[in-house]
Design an enzyme around this catalytic site. Sequence first.
Site, PDB file in Angstrom:
ATOM      1  N   TYR A  16     125.998  38.767 -42.033  1.00  0.00           N
ATOM      2  CA  TYR A  16     125.793  39.999 -42.792  1.00  0.00           C
ATOM      3  C   TYR A  16     127.037  40.851 -42.627  1.00  0.00           C
ATOM      4  O   TYR A  16     127.509  41.054 -41.509  1.00  0.00           O
ATOM      5  CB  TYR A  16     124.565  40.732 -42.245  1.00  0.00           C
ATOM      6  CG  TYR A  16     124.259  42.052 -42.918  1.00  0.00           C
ATOM      7  CD1 TYR A  16     123.705  42.092 -44.194  1.00  0.00           C
ATOM      8  CD2 TYR A  16     124.506  43.254 -42.264  1.00  0.00           C
ATOM      9  CE1 TYR A  16     123.414  43.304 -44.808  1.00  0.00           C
ATOM     10  CE2 TYR A  16     124.213  44.468 -42.863  1.00  0.00           C
ATOM     11  CZ  TYR A  16     123.666  44.489 -44.135  1.00  0.00           C
ATOM     12  OH  TYR A  16     123.375  45.692 -44.733  1.00  0.00           O
ATOM     13  N   ASP A  42     134.814  39.918 -39.015  1.00  0.00           N
ATOM     14  CA  ASP A  42     133.985  41.119 -39.083  1.00  0.00           C
ATOM     15  C   ASP A  42     133.520  41.409 -37.654  1.00  0.00           C
ATOM     16  O   ASP A  42     132.584  40.785 -37.149  1.00  0.00           O
ATOM     17  CB  ASP A  42     132.796  40.880 -40.016  1.00  0.00           C
ATOM     18  CG  ASP A  42     131.856  42.077 -40.074  1.00  0.00           C
ATOM     19  OD1 ASP A  42     132.012  42.996 -39.249  1.00  0.00           O
ATOM     20  OD2 ASP A  42     130.958  42.081 -40.934  1.00  0.00           O
ATOM     21  N   LYS A  58     130.578  50.846 -35.777  1.00  0.00           N
ATOM     22  CA  LYS A  58     129.701  51.061 -34.616  1.00  0.00           C
ATOM     23  C   LYS A  58     130.433  51.724 -33.437  1.00  0.00           C
ATOM     24  O   LYS A  58     130.631  52.930 -33.450  1.00  0.00           O
ATOM     25  CB  LYS A  58     129.008  49.760 -34.231  1.00  0.00           C
ATOM     26  CG  LYS A  58     128.170  49.212 -35.419  1.00  0.00           C
ATOM     27  CD  LYS A  58     127.187  48.175 -35.024  1.00  0.00           C
ATOM     28  CE  LYS A  58     126.542  47.487 -36.212  1.00  0.00           C
ATOM     29  NZ  LYS A  58     125.374  48.130 -36.746  1.00  0.00           N
TER      30      LYS A  58
HETATM   31  N1  HOZ Z   1     121.366  46.166 -40.569  1.00  0.00           N
HETATM   32  C1  HOZ Z   1     121.551  46.892 -39.358  1.00  0.00           C
HETATM   33  C2  HOZ Z   1     121.656  45.988 -38.179  1.00  0.00           C
HETATM   34  N2  HOZ Z   1     122.214  44.737 -38.396  1.00  0.00           N
HETATM   35  C3  HOZ Z   1     120.434  47.869 -39.158  1.00  0.00           C
HETATM   36  C4  HOZ Z   1     120.904  49.237 -39.300  1.00  0.00           C
HETATM   37  C5  HOZ Z   1     119.823  50.294 -39.152  1.00  0.00           C
HETATM   38  O1  HOZ Z   1     118.693  50.089 -39.569  1.00  0.00           O
HETATM   39  O2  HOZ Z   1     120.128  51.325 -38.604  1.00  0.00           O
END
Ligand code: HOZ
Length: 433
Positions: A145, A240, A268
């Site tokens: 992802y 990534d 992050k």
């Molecule tokens: N898709 C995010 C983790 N892989 C989640 C982000 C969120 O819900 O804060």
Amino acid sequence: MKIAPISEELFQRAQHSIPGGVNSPVRAFRAVGGNPRFMVSAKGPYMYDEDGNRYLELINSWGPMILGHADEIVQEAVQKAIPNSLSFGAPTRKEIEIAELIADMVPSIEKVRMVNSGTEATMSAVRVARGYTGRNKMIKFEGCYHGHGDSFLIAAGSGAITLGVPDSPGVTKGVAADTLTAPYNDLEAVKTLVEGNKDQVAAIILEPVAGNMGLVLPEVGFLQGLRDLCTKEGIVLIFDEVMTGFRLAPGGAQQLFGVTPDMTTLGKIIGGGMPVGAYGGKKEIMNFVAPAGPVYQAGTLSGNPIAMSAGMAMLQYLQSHPEVYTNLERTTTNMVNGMKKNMQELGMNFTINHVGSMFSIFFTEQPVTDFESAKTSDTAMFGRYFNGMLQRGVYLAPSQYESLFVSTAITDELVEEYIKANREALQEAVAQQ
Ligand code: HOZ
């Protein structure tokens, strides 16, 4: 036993004004059942919900809170910056300082552009790779992802798998045709794709440790094999490292595994909890970014002074405290060993993938090396286990297809508490089968 009537009421209310009641899909708890908890505060290893419940937590804002919540170092930096205005839309000294620091820490980065999220970073990096190579296609891996940019929502991980929509509606056929996919860890499949699309592939993008189909590690030789292939074929290799950057080592997974990509995307931890992303790489590639070059990318809040102050404080701390990484590795290994013992004693089928301060439990007997094997996990068991942990005051990622993140706020006593909760929640999950 945690009950949460206020959270339940808020979730009902949220349905009327927010799609699905949440601002990011995984938070809705759809894959695990029950209602999401609405949080009011967090400190160190704990989050507190609207109902007054306390949770020992293992998502740490999905990675950024590597030092635990409300860490003084980051908070002080933010407080110091606030009186000088929240945004200028003009350059600042701090942006140069953080760019220099990132270039110093991350092996592949000579120049870097700050953006506001990991999604922005990956979308921009691929555009630059296309501009630089003059090619259109991109290879990504099933279950990886890279945020919600159109071209990444093909065989996508994280919330996209959790909700069963790895190929999102709304992505045009043209975009989909330019996105080629291969199974993670399958170098031969990538070579076949490159061969079949000779001189058309601009970029190969991957999470060097995949964290969005649960945690999946690169097999020996996989990253180096991609590096060699990209060098030979003139393809831009993009790591990534939104999750792994500054988490697995000061220089991220590329430092840990000793493989240097052409470009890196970050997010992050780089913002210390503020919304920040970045993409960077070799000078010759990054000089294609406007205004140095022709590939356009811009942002009103990019390099925001508050976000830069938070990120700078976080990165400086991590660079000057390398013991953070050995301590996190030790804590996480203790947690993983405790969980393995629990599951062996219960005679369960399981695989735990672990590197540094990231780990995932899969309820399957087979090794998990790619998206197909990740999908063999018993997700109903995961849902029962998740809720058992929640009831015992431990907050995990509410989906099988995410990694967990350990912070430095987890003490040895908390490791013991965690292992005890894990044992009880597993016993309960097995009994409910
Ligand atoms: N898709 C995010 C983790 N892989 C989640 C982000 C969120 O819900 O804060």
